[in-house]
Design an enzyme around this catalytic site. Structure first.
Site, mmCIF file in Angstrom:
data_model
loop_
_atom_site.group_PDB
_atom_site.id
_atom_site.type_symbol
_atom_site.label_atom_id
_atom_site.label_comp_id
_atom_site.label_asym_id
_atom_site.label_seq_id
_atom_site.Cartn_x
_atom_site.Cartn_y
_atom_site.Cartn_z
ATOM 1 N N HIS A 31 10.860 -62.302 -4.099
ATOM 2 C CA HIS A 31 10.553 -63.618 -4.689
ATOM 3 C C HIS A 31 9.646 -64.430 -3.761
ATOM 4 O O HIS A 31 8.732 -65.122 -4.210
ATOM 5 C CB HIS A 31 11.832 -64.427 -4.916
ATOM 6 C CG HIS A 31 12.777 -63.830 -5.911
ATOM 7 N ND1 HIS A 31 13.966 -63.253 -5.547
ATOM 8 C CD2 HIS A 31 12.702 -63.729 -7.261
ATOM 9 C CE1 HIS A 31 14.599 -62.831 -6.632
ATOM 10 N NE2 HIS A 31 13.851 -63.097 -7.686
ATOM 11 N N LYS A 156 7.860 -55.378 -10.842
ATOM 12 C CA LYS A 156 9.029 -54.516 -11.016
ATOM 13 C C LYS A 156 9.506 -54.596 -12.462
ATOM 14 O O LYS A 156 9.934 -53.613 -13.032
ATOM 15 C CB LYS A 156 10.169 -54.920 -10.077
ATOM 16 C CG LYS A 156 11.339 -53.942 -10.192
ATOM 17 C CD LYS A 156 12.332 -54.106 -9.091
ATOM 18 C CE LYS A 156 13.176 -55.344 -9.278
ATOM 19 N NZ LYS A 156 14.079 -55.248 -10.447
ATOM 20 N N ASP A 157 9.402 -55.793 -13.043
ATOM 21 C CA ASP A 157 9.727 -55.955 -14.461
ATOM 22 C C ASP A 157 8.433 -55.801 -15.255
ATOM 23 O O ASP A 157 7.915 -56.764 -15.823
ATOM 24 C CB ASP A 157 10.369 -57.326 -14.690
ATOM 25 C CG ASP A 157 11.666 -57.470 -13.911
ATOM 26 O OD1 ASP A 157 12.614 -56.737 -14.209
ATOM 27 O OD2 ASP A 157 11.717 -58.281 -12.977
ATOM 28 N N VAL A 183 7.748 -55.218 -4.191
ATOM 29 C CA VAL A 183 8.072 -55.235 -2.751
ATOM 30 C C VAL A 183 9.253 -54.278 -2.544
ATOM 31 O O VAL A 183 10.229 -54.317 -3.298
ATOM 32 C CB VAL A 183 8.442 -56.657 -2.274
ATOM 33 C CG1 VAL A 183 8.746 -56.662 -0.784
ATOM 34 C CG2 VAL A 183 7.307 -57.634 -2.593
ATOM 35 N N SER A 192 15.664 -56.109 -5.296
ATOM 36 C CA SER A 192 16.245 -56.667 -6.516
ATOM 37 C C SER A 192 17.484 -57.454 -6.123
ATOM 38 O O SER A 192 18.216 -57.048 -5.212
ATOM 39 C CB SER A 192 16.653 -55.526 -7.463
ATOM 40 O OG SER A 192 17.565 -56.000 -8.451
HETATM 41 O O1 PAF Z 1 12.275 -61.951 -14.033
HETATM 42 C C1 PAF Z 1 13.095 -62.892 -14.008
HETATM 43 O O2 PAF Z 1 13.636 -63.258 -12.974
HETATM 44 C C2 PAF Z 1 13.449 -63.607 -15.315
HETATM 45 O O3 PAF Z 1 13.446 -62.731 -16.383
HETATM 46 C C3 PAF Z 1 12.556 -64.830 -15.598
HETATM 47 C C4 PAF Z 1 11.089 -64.442 -15.753
HETATM 48 C C5 PAF Z 1 12.718 -65.838 -14.479
HETATM 49 C C6 PAF Z 1 12.986 -65.505 -16.916
HETATM 50 O O4 PAF Z 1 14.294 -66.001 -16.836
#
Ligand code: PAF
Length: 296
Positions: A31, A156-157, A183, A192
């Site tokens: 993050h 990652k998503d 990362v 994660s």
């Molecule tokens: O990837 C995430 O952490 C969540 O799906 C997001 C984009 C913050 C939406 O709640």
């Protein structure tokens, strides 16, 4: 909401560039990399908002909404340390941590939702019904509240990012979506918030996800174009990890997110594919992916 909106409005009126980094909290180095990317893109004078909200509408029944790690004090501490006095920037200008009542004033489920058709048919969408409608709904609401110039998401998503791109373009939000590279830990495990759930044995075996992706890349580099063969190379990595239960191993076109039989340069995405997988360790579900590129 009004305070965050007022700050964003004032920054926009002052001609500053606005970036939004939406998160569920339980922040880790992945993050922080998104936030740094946001800051770099808007510059020291830009305005960076980080949202922290465990969004109930993207968790299905039986998923880990109640148990999802909530670490607000530690999150705020990590974000505060991103300030860079030398560059003269605050790191993060605003942390927006709304309550469910603020985000969903008419209760749950919300009356109005945003969904993107078709792109949620495979990969995680096939196993988490309603998940992506929850994500697109909350991100659309955050976009409308903050009205940033750009927003940063982790690759990652990958399915989430592809769906959010389609939503943003189809609804004409006029927001640039930036995908930040995954990362990883030194052994390859993608960072994660859910890694915190793993036992030491599970953590050691979780390296298999990235090993499976490296196997897919290696088999394409050696000339494999048959998706079943590439998936087989990925699956073979699981022979020695008894704690892992594969939920899916898929290869899809990077644009349409539909599965393919054969990889070719003449595809909707001009030869770009996503190899992706989801794996359970006990009740913990981990995902990872890589982009496979085939030339002419
Ligand atoms: O990837 C995430 O952490 C969540 O799906 C997001 C984009 C913050 C939406 O709640």
């Amino acid at each position: 909401m009004p305070a965050m909106q007022a700050e964003a409005d004032a920054a926009r009126a002052a001609g500053r560039r606005l970036a939004l980094v939406p998160t569920l909290g339980a922040l880790h180095a992945g993050h922080l990399a998104l936030v740094r990317e946001a800051r770099e893109r808007v510059g020291p004078d830009g305005h960076v908002t980080v949202s922290i909200f465990v969004n109930p509408t993207q968790f299905g029944p039986g998923e880990d909404f109640a148990a999802y790690p909530r670490t607000m004090d530690a999150d705020l501490d990590l974000l505060a340390h991103l300030a860079d006095p030398e560059r003269g920037d605050a790191g993060v200008n605003v942390v927006f941590a709304p309550t469910p009542e603020t985000m969903y004033p008419f209760g749950l489920p919300p009356y109005a939702m945003v969904s993107v058709r078709d792109l949620d048919r495979h990969l995680c969408g096939a196993h988490r019904p309603g998940h992506f409608a929850g994500v697109t709904t909350v991100v659309a609401k955050l976009f409308l509240a903050c009205r940033p110039h750009l927003a940063v998401f982790g690759q990652k998503d990958a399915q989430q990012l592809a769906i959010l791109r389609r939503m943003t373009d189809d609804l004409g939000f006029g927001i640039e979506l930036v995908g930040h590279p995954i990362v990883r830990e030194a052994d390859g495990l993608a960072l994660s918030s859910r890694n915190a759930y793993l036992s030491p044995e599970e953590r050691a075996q979780a390296v298999v996800l990235s090993q499976a992706l490296r196997a897919a890349e290696a088999s394409v580099a050696l000339g494999a174009r048959d998706a079943a063969a590439i998936r087989g190379a990925m699956a073979s990595q699981f022979a020695t990890v008894p704690l892992a239960r594969v939920q899916y191993i898929e290869i899809v076109d990077a644009d349409t997110l539909q599965p393919v039989d054969t990889l070719s340069a003449e595809s909707p995405s001009e030869g770009r594919y996503l190899a992706a997988l989801a794996v359970h360790f006990g009740t913990t579900r981990l995902i990872d992916n890589t982009t496979l590129v085939v030339g002419k």
